[in-house]
Design an enzyme around this catalytic site. Structure first.
Site, PDB file in Angstrom:
ATOM      1  CG  HIS A  16      -1.940  -1.000   1.408  1.00 21.71           C
ATOM      2  ND1 HIS A  16      -2.229  -1.706   2.288  1.00 21.71           N
ATOM      3  CD2 HIS A  16      -2.944  -1.185   0.760  1.00 21.71           C
ATOM      4  CE1 HIS A  16      -3.047  -2.528   2.299  1.00 21.71           C
ATOM      5  NE2 HIS A  16      -3.952  -2.244   1.156  1.00 21.71           N
ATOM      6  NE  ARG A  89      -2.949  -7.009  -4.078  1.00 19.60           N
ATOM      7  CZ  ARG A  89      -3.892  -7.454  -3.125  1.00 19.60           C
ATOM      8  NH1 ARG A  89      -3.243  -7.724  -1.935  1.00 19.60           N
ATOM      9  NH2 ARG A  89      -4.964  -7.242  -3.128  1.00 19.60           N
ATOM     10  CB  SER A 127      -4.248  -6.357   5.057  1.00 21.44           C
ATOM     11  OG  SER A 127      -3.636  -5.046   4.361  1.00 21.44           O
TER      12      SER A 127
END
Ligand code: ADP
Length: 162
Positions: A16, A89, A127
């Site tokens: 991020h 991604r 995450s």
């Protein structure tokens, strides 16, 4: 131009942060907007996530950290933003991001979604992966900013200690 970078950031990772740093070179201001999604049970509260983001973006003068609980495009319009910033991604991101991009365009044609392709070293990073590693006591210092690594350590130490 002002860009809104919306997401859960539960917690913010180096992936991020890489998108934020690169966004800051492209736009006058990047608003990192933490979403409050009542259907998800986050590890960190919205306030904790905002604090984590503020702490690791101190070196960037054109970042603002905020939260929102409304439609992303409505929030972006309220902030006078022209761009929604998102990171890409792997192929699996693409389908969801394309759907969101089209949806947001249909709701608000004047706002463009801009995708930045992840830097190679963070292409595997999410995450949830970080939380999974931290939960079992693994090292995450190469995956998240140092303030987040210590928050994760505290959080899971508490879980183990009861
Ligand atoms: P959301 O719940 O909105 O997907 P996330 O916090 O998971 O929130 O992600 C926010 C944005 O950051 C998404 O566009 C996501 O693809 C992107 N992102 C997440 N991890 C990375 C990474 N490692 N590299 C680049 N972009 C990333």
């Amino acid at each position: 131009m002002i860009a809104v970078y919306p997401g859960s950031f539960d917690p913010i990772t180096l992936g991020h942060l890489d998108i934020i740093e690169r966004g800051c070179r492209l736009f006058e201001q990047v608003i990192v907007a933490v979403s409050h999604n009542p259907t998800k049970t986050p590890l960190f509260s919205v306030e904790q996530r905002m604090q984590q983001i503020s702490d690791c973006t101190r070196h960037l003068s054109n970042v603002k950290v905020d939260k929102f609980e409304i439609l992303t495009v409505t929030y972006a319009k309220m902030q006078h933003a022209q761009v929604l910033l998102r990171g890409l991604r792997v192929l699996s991101d693409f389908e969801y991001e394309l759907q969101m991009g089209h949806t947001n365009k249909s709701l608000c044609p004047e706002i463009e979604t801009v995708f930045l392709v992840t830097s190679n070293e963070y292409s595997f990073l999410s995450s949830s992966l970080v939380k999974e590693i931290a939960k079992f006591g693994g090292v995450v210092t190469h995956l998240v900013p140092s303030n987040v690594a210590s928050d994760l350590e505290k959080c899971y130490a508490k879980t183990y200690l009861g």
